[in-house]
Enzyme design. Structure first.
Site, short mmCIF file in Angstrom:
data_model
loop_
_atom_site.label_atom_id
_atom_site.label_comp_id
_atom_site.label_asym_id
_atom_site.label_seq_id
_atom_site.Cartn_x
_atom_site.Cartn_y
_atom_site.Cartn_z
N ASN A 212 61.75 30.50 46.65
CA ASN A 212 61.88 31.53 47.69
C ASN A 212 63.23 32.21 47.55
OD1 ASN A 212 63.90 29.98 49.30
ND2 ASN A 212 62.20 28.52 49.35
N ASP A 281 57.14 24.41 51.03
CA ASP A 281 56.20 23.56 51.75
C ASP A 281 55.12 23.00 50.84
OD1 ASP A 281 57.34 23.79 54.30
OD2 ASP A 281 56.48 25.79 54.54
N LYS A 291 53.22 25.25 28.42
CA LYS A 291 53.20 26.59 29.02
C LYS A 291 51.74 27.04 29.22
CE LYS A 291 54.83 31.24 28.42
NZ LYS A 291 55.04 32.28 27.44
N PHE A 324 66.96 24.95 60.80
CA PHE A 324 66.96 26.41 60.73
C PHE A 324 65.51 26.88 60.78
CE2 PHE A 324 71.03 28.47 59.56
CZ PHE A 324 71.84 27.35 59.68
N LYS A 338 59.13 24.64 66.38
CA LYS A 338 59.66 23.81 65.29
C LYS A 338 60.65 22.78 65.82
CE LYS A 338 58.96 27.17 61.69
NZ LYS A 338 59.46 28.14 60.73
N LYS A 342 59.83 18.90 65.40
CA LYS A 342 60.69 18.13 64.50
C LYS A 342 61.77 17.37 65.27
CE LYS A 342 59.69 21.44 60.83
NZ LYS A 342 59.96 21.88 59.47
N1 CTP Z 1 62.12 21.90 56.37
C1 CTP Z 1 62.15 20.64 55.78
N2 CTP Z 1 61.17 20.26 54.91
C2 CTP Z 1 60.15 21.10 54.63
C3 CTP Z 1 60.10 22.38 55.22
C4 CTP Z 1 61.11 22.76 56.09
O1 CTP Z 1 63.07 19.89 56.06
N3 CTP Z 1 59.21 20.71 53.79
C5 CTP Z 1 63.18 22.26 57.31
C6 CTP Z 1 64.04 23.42 56.85
O2 CTP Z 1 65.17 22.96 56.13
C7 CTP Z 1 64.44 24.08 58.16
C8 CTP Z 1 63.29 23.79 59.07
O3 CTP Z 1 62.58 22.68 58.49
O4 CTP Z 1 65.59 23.49 58.73
C9 CTP Z 1 62.32 24.91 59.27
O5 CTP Z 1 61.92 25.41 58.04
P1 CTP Z 1 60.84 26.58 57.95
O6 CTP Z 1 60.46 26.77 56.50
O7 CTP Z 1 61.30 27.76 58.73
O8 CTP Z 1 59.65 25.96 58.78
P2 CTP Z 1 58.40 25.13 58.43
O9 CTP Z 1 58.43 23.94 59.30
O10 CTP Z 1 58.22 24.90 56.97
O11 CTP Z 1 57.25 26.09 59.01
P3 CTP Z 1 56.54 27.38 58.39
O12 CTP Z 1 56.85 27.39 56.93
O13 CTP Z 1 55.12 27.13 58.71
O14 CTP Z 1 57.14 28.55 59.14
#
Ligand code: CTP
Length: 404
Positions: A212, A281, A291, A324, A338, A342
């Site tokens: 990302n 995720d 490859k 975050f 969130k 969490k």
């Molecule tokens: N985070 C994490 N582990 C993951 C995904 C996210 O620890 N596999 C943490 C990120 O570091 C951040 C927070 O969760 O502090 C929110 O991350 P974000 O990507 O915004 O949220 P998600 O919970 O993944 O939700 P979505 O992608 O559905 O918006």
């Protein structure tokens, strides 16, 4: 409030030099002793006599012609202050300091300063195009990564007639920064802060990966700010183009699973966890060993990565947990959800749709949401300033948690 503190005020050649007179006056009023060093061009903008008059001390400007000092004057001048500030800092002095060039008194003294003992604030001031020049931006990054504090220039009318970013931070703002460094300086002493930053990469094959836009800037700024305030910092970072901040325990990782493992291994003994990383995720079910060759339509099968934050919240003991949330819609509701899911103490909500917020920029605009239901709207500011503000809020809320 700053009675007895020694401040070195470096002035380089920019229109904003007139504001340095006001800064000197404010510092003197606070009880500081102020030693001014001016570059040759600074003297074209403001008279050394003005600065002498305001500070009650002779102004130095040359390595060789100020007869009352020894040949090692630059070392003495570097040893004396509790804090140094260069205001205005031109593109030239920033460049010289970043590149290790010492060809006049100010650049030599800056090189002789031990940043561990004497924080240095740089207050850039220049035309907007100069400030955006990749060389200048690169130098500012280099300096920040080495531990210099850069006072974010403001937007507005510039002396050149253009409108944009480049105005030196106002004297009162600089005084605030100085006070913060000298008075509130080491409020994280003895506290261990684990910070995650940057993106993760999930391999598809030996040459391709899913990732990302995270640049790591927010997490690295937090790591630098926490270190400056005395914390023991562990920075777990995905791949970024940034130089690791000095003085932190730097643990580089690539994938979400690696990040998960390193964070869990380091969980015991930490007091605060800040998860600024943008963790992928999903990852490909089975990365190809070779490859992948193109052939018609392609389907990618992905599996979920562990949610590191959620996992931490089930295992944490005393840690204060900050997450975050990067959102493109329904910022506050998504962030609140969130935070609850969490079990966070605080969440920093980033509205990716706003200019000056989110990925790969040096500024951010956020909302801070707390467990007690309160919300704080934070205006646009540099990621370094925001880091200090986040650390202030963590301290406040962690304090009330511990009292309960
Ligand atoms: N985070 C994490 N582990 C993951 C995904 C996210 O620890 N596999 C943490 C990120 O570091 C951040 C927070 O969760 O502090 C929110 O991350 P974000 O990507 O915004 O949220 P998600 O919970 O993944 O939700 P979505 O992608 O559905 O918006």
């Amino acid at each position: 409030m700053l009675q007895g503190r020694a401040v070195l005020l470096g002035i380089s050649g920019g229109i904003a030099a007139y504001k340095s007179a006001e800064l000197a006056r404010l510092l003197i009023r606070e009880g500081c002793s102020v030693q001014v060093i001016m570059t040759r061009s600074a003297k074209k903008f403001i008279s050394p006599l003005t600065m002498h008059g305001l500070t009650g001390r002779p102004v130095y400007s040359s390595l060789f012609h100020d007869h009352y000092r020894a040949a090692t004057a630059h070392i003495e001048l570097a040893r004396e202050p509790d804090l140094a500030i260069v205001a205005p800092a031109t593109a030239n002095i920033l460049g010289k300091t970043a590149m290790g060039i010492a060809d006049d008194l100010l650049s030599t003294v800056l090189m002789a300063i031990d940043l561990e003992k004497c924080p240095v604030i740089l207050a850039p001031s220049m035309n907007v195009t100069m400030l955006e020049n990749p060389a200048v931006r690169g130098n500012i990054h280099t300096l920040e990564a080495r531990g210099f504090l850069v006072a974010d220039p403001g937007r507005g009318d510039l002396a050149c007639g253009e409108v944009g970013k480049g105005r030196m931070a106002e004297p009162l703002e600089l005084l605030g920064l100085i006070k913060k460094r000298l008075l509130g300086g080491r409020d994280y002493e003895g506290v261990t802060v684990l910070i995650s930053a940057g993106p993760t990469r999930e391999a598809l094959d030996p040459v391709r990966f899913l990732t990302n836009h995270s640049s790591g800037k927010m997490g690295y700024a937090l790591a630098g700010a926490a270190r400056d305030r005395g914390a023991n910092v562990i920075l777990v970072s995905g791949p970024t183009a940034l130089e690791p901040p000095w003085g932190v325990r730097f643990l580089p990782v690539v994938t979400a699973e690696e990040m998960y493992k390193v964070i869990m291994d380091n969980l015991p003994g930490t007091d605060i966890i800040i998860k600024a990383a943008a963790v992928a995720d999903y990852r490909p079910v089975e990365p190809s060993g070779q490859k992948i060759k193109k052939a018609g339509e392609m389907q990618l099968k992905l599996v979920r990565n562990p949610d590191i934050l959620r996992e931490i919240s089930t295992r944490k003991t005393v840690q204060f947990l900050v997450g975050f949330a990067a959102e493109t819609e329904n910022l506050q509701e998504n962030a609140r959800r969130k935070m609850e899911e969490k079990k966070l103490d605080m969440i920093v909500a980033n509205d990716l749709g706003q200019e000056g917020a989110g990925f790969n920029v040096d500024t951010n605009i956020v909302r801070l949401l707390y467990k007690d239901g309160s919300v704080e709207k934070i205006p646009l500011m540099s990621k370094i300033q925001l880091s200090h503000l986040i650390l202030d809020r963590i301290r406040k809320h962690r304090g009330t948690e511990t009292e309960k």
